[in-house]
Motif scaffolding. Structure first.
Motif, PDB file in Angstrom:
ATOM      1  N   ASP A   1      27.756 -16.244  13.332  1.00 18.94           N
ATOM      2  CA  ASP A   1      28.850 -16.256  12.357  1.00 18.94           C
ATOM      3  C   ASP A   1      29.371 -14.848  12.061  1.00 18.94           C
TER       4      ASP A   1
ATOM      5  N   LEU B   1      31.875 -11.539  11.529  1.00 12.70           N
ATOM      6  CA  LEU B   1      33.206 -11.193  11.050  1.00 12.70           C
ATOM      7  C   LEU B   1      33.650 -10.003  11.902  1.00 12.70           C
TER       8      LEU B   1
ATOM      9  N   ARG C   1      27.564  -9.365   8.067  1.00 14.83           N
ATOM     10  CA  ARG C   1      28.214 -10.094   9.166  1.00 14.83           C
ATOM     11  C   ARG C   1      29.329  -9.291   9.828  1.00 14.83           C
ATOM     12  N   LEU C   2      29.669  -8.134   9.261  1.00 14.94           N
ATOM     13  CA  LEU C   2      30.755  -7.337   9.817  1.00 14.94           C
ATOM     14  C   LEU C   2      30.313  -6.672  11.125  1.00 14.94           C
TER      15      LEU C   2
ATOM     16  N   TRP D   1      40.713  -6.330   4.121  1.00 13.11           N
ATOM     17  CA  TRP D   1      39.751  -6.603   3.056  1.00 13.11           C
ATOM     18  C   TRP D   1      39.291  -5.280   2.447  1.00 13.11           C
TER      19      TRP D   1
ATOM     20  N   ARG E   1      28.388 -10.798   3.264  1.00  9.76           N
ATOM     21  CA  ARG E   1      29.447 -10.658   4.274  1.00  9.76           C
ATOM     22  C   ARG E   1      29.400  -9.296   4.946  1.00  9.76           C
TER      23      ARG E   1
ATOM     24  N   VAL F   1      39.857  -7.613   9.454  1.00 18.57           N
ATOM     25  CA  VAL F   1      39.001  -8.599  10.091  1.00 18.57           C
ATOM     26  C   VAL F   1      39.854  -9.556  10.912  1.00 18.57           C
TER      27      VAL F   1
END
Length: 460
Positions: free
Chosen positions: A275, A277, A308-309, A296, A305, A289
Motif C-alpha cells: 500500500d 504512497l 508509506r511514502l 500534501w 502515512r 503524491v
C-alpha cells in the motif's frame, strides 16, 4: 472484513482472558483518533492502560469485565497501582494520570454510544487554568491524588557523551574501541541520540522525520519545522540543530542510508511495498503524491502515512522510503526500536560499571536544563555580572522569568509556559554542572535569537 471495519495495520486490540474479542471495547480502541488521541504512541498507551484494568478486574475482582466495573473496583485498582506494599510495584503519579485519562475517555465514548447508562464511578468538578482562562471540567474522583512533582531526570553533558560512546558506539569506558563489540548501526543510533539531546524533541517527533524535511547543509545550521501531524497536541514548532549534528545527518543520508537503500532496492525490497504512497516530488513543505489532486503539506501527513511514502525514480518505479531512519532491512524504524536501542545501551553501560540509565525523554530534560543554563549565561553577560558566581534560586527566577522562559517553552513545545518552570529547581541544584559544560552549547544561542515570541503572550 478488517478493511470494512476501518482496521488498519498496527491498530492494537484486546483479547479477554478466554481469548474472546470484545467488539465494543475494540471499536473504542479503533475510534480513539476521532476522540482526540491522534498519535500511534497515544493509542498504544491508552490501549495498554485499558488492558491492564481489564486484567486486574479479571484476576483480582472475581472475573469481572470492564463493563461491570464500579467505584469499589476503581478504588481497589488505585490501591494496587499507587500504594502497593512492594515499592517496585507502584507506578508513578503521571502514569496513574494517563490511566485515568484513558478510563475517562472510555466512559465518555461508552455513554455517547449508549453502552453505559450512567457514569460507573464518582466524578467531581474541578477548575483548571487554560489559555482561555479558568475552566470547569469533570474528572474521575479517584484520579485525584496528592500530587508531588516528580524529580526531573537529566544527565550532565559529559556523562551523556560517556553513555553514548560506551552504550551506543561500543567504546570502552576508558576510551578506545571494544574488540568484543558486535553491535550494528552504532553510528546511526548515536546520531539519533545526539539529535534528541541538541533539539529537545520527543521520541515520536524525531523518529517520524522525513528526508525532505531536513534543513540544507549550508549555512551549517538550520531550522527544523516539526509538523503538527507528529507533535504532541498537534502544536507545530521549530527546533534548531547544532552544526555538527546537521553535518552528521547529511553524512548519514549521503553515505550509510543511501548505500542501504540502493542495496535493498537492488534486492527488490521496494518492488512489493504494501500500500505505498508514491511521491513524484518533495520539498521541505509538501510532497506531490501520485493520484492526488494537489500536493500534501506535511502538517496533514500523520506517522502512519509517512511510513508509506516512497519516492519514485525516472521510470516511475519505487526507489526508497522518505522516512529518515531505516533499519537493516531498509524499512522505516518505529519508536519501539529506539526504545530497545536505549535499553541495550543501558545494559551495556551497567556491564562496564557505568552507572547511567538514559531514556529518550531523559535527553529532552537534558536539553531543557542546559538550555536554561545558556539563558542564564546570556542574561549574566547582558547584565555585566560575573559568570563564575553562584546565584540563588530567587535570583535565577528574576533573571529568567519572562521572554527567555517563553522561548524555552516554544523550543520544547509545551502548551503552557508554567510547565518549564520545573527546570528552574534543577538548575538551582546543578548550576556548576550545567555551566561547566556550556562551551558545547554556545552555538545554540543563535537559535534563541531566531525565535519569534508572540507579543500578546509574553509573560511579564
Amino acid at each position: 472484513m478488517l478493511r470494512r471495519a476501518g482496521v488498519t495495520e498496527r491498530v492494537p486490540f484486546i483479547l479477554a482472558a478466554d481469548g474472546s474479542y470484545d467488539l465494543p471495547l475494540n471499536r473504542f480502541i479503533r475510534e480513539l483518533p476521532e476522540w482526540g488521541v491522534k498519535s500511534e504512541n497515544g493509542v498504544s498507551g491508552y490501549c495498554s492502560d485499558i488492558m491492564l484494568i481489564c486484567r486486574f478486574l479479571h484476576e483480582a475482582r472475581g472475573g469481572k469485565n470492564i463493563w461491570q466495573m464500579d467505584g469499589d473496583d476503581l478504588r481497589a485498582y488505585k490501591q494496587a497501582r499507587l500504594f502497593a506494599a512492594d515499592p517496585d510495584d507502584r507506578i508513578k503519579e503521571s502514569t496513574w494520570g494517563r490511566a485515568m485519562a484513558a478510563l475517562d475517555k472510555w466512559v465518555r465514548w461508552s455513554l455517547y454510544e449508549g453502552l453505559l447508562e450512567k457514569e460507573p464511578f464518582r466524578y467531581v468538578d474541578k477548575t483548571v487554568m487554560t489559555a482561555q482562562g479558568a475552566k470547569q471540567v469533570r474528572v474521575i474522583a479517584e484520579g485525584e491524588v496528592e500530587w508531588h512533582r516528580e524529580p526531573i531526570t537529566f544527565v550532565p553533558y559529559e556523562e551523556y557523551l560517556l553513555w553514548r560512546d560506551v552504550g551506543l558506539l561500543g567504546c570502552l569506558p576508558g576510551g578506545g574501541r571494544d574488540p568484543k563489540w558486535r553491535g550494528r548501526n552504532g553510528e546511526r543510533n548515536a546520531l539519533f541520540a545526539d539529535l534528541l539531546v541538541c533539539t529537545g524533541m520527543r521520541l515520536g517527533e524525531a523518529s517520524s522525520l522525513l528526508v525532505p524535511e531536513l534543513p540544507p547543509l549550508a549555512p551549517e545550521r538550520g531550522d527544523l519545522h516539526l509538523s503538527a501531524a507528529v507533535t504532541k497536541r498537534h502544536r507545530p514548532r521549530t527546533v534548531f540543530m547544532r552544526k555538527q549534528v546537521l553535518r552528521e545527518l547529511h553524512h548519514y543520508l549521503a553515505i550509510e542510508r543511501d548505500e542501504l537503500v540502493q542495496r535493498r532496492g537492488l534486492g527488490g525490497a521496494y518492488e512489493n511495498w504494501k500500500d505505498p504512497l508514491l511521491v513524484r516530488r518533495a520539498n521541505r513543505q509538501a510532497v506531490v503524491v501520485e493520484g492526488a489532486g494537489r500536493s500534501w503539506a506535511y502538517s496533514s501527513i500523520d506517522a502512519d502515512r509517512r511510513r508509506r511514502l516512497v519516492s519514485v525514480d525516472t521510470h516511475g518505479q519505487p526507489a526508497g522510503p522518505l522516512w529518515l531512519w531505516l533499519g537493516e532491512d531498509g524499512q522505516p524504524l518505529r519508536s519501539s526500536t529506539w526504545q530497545s536501542a536505549f535499553r541495550r545501551a543501558n545494559e551495556r553501560c551497567a556491564k562496564f560499571g557505568v552507572d547511567l540509565e538514559v531514556h529518550p525523554h531523559t535527553l529532552r530534560h537534558t536539553f531543557a536544563v542546559h538550555m536554561l543554563g545558556l539563558l542564564l549565561r546570556q542574561t549574566v553577560r547582558a547584565m555585566g555580572m560575573q559568570e563564575d558566581r553562584r546565584f540563588t534560586l530567587a535570583q535565577i527566577k528574576r533573571m529568567l522569568i519572562g521572554n527567555p522562559m517563553r522561548k524555552l517553552q516554544l523550543l520544547l513545545g509545551h502548551a503552557r509556559e508554567e510547565t518549564v518552570y520545573a527546570y528552574l529547581d534543577v538548575l538551582d541544584e546543578a548550576q556548576e554542572i550545567v555551566l561547566s559544560a556550556l562551551a558545547e552549547w554556545d552555538e545554540q544561542a543563535a537559535a534563541l535569537d531566531q525565535l519569534q515570541v508572540p507579543a500578546a503572550r509574553v509573560a511579564l
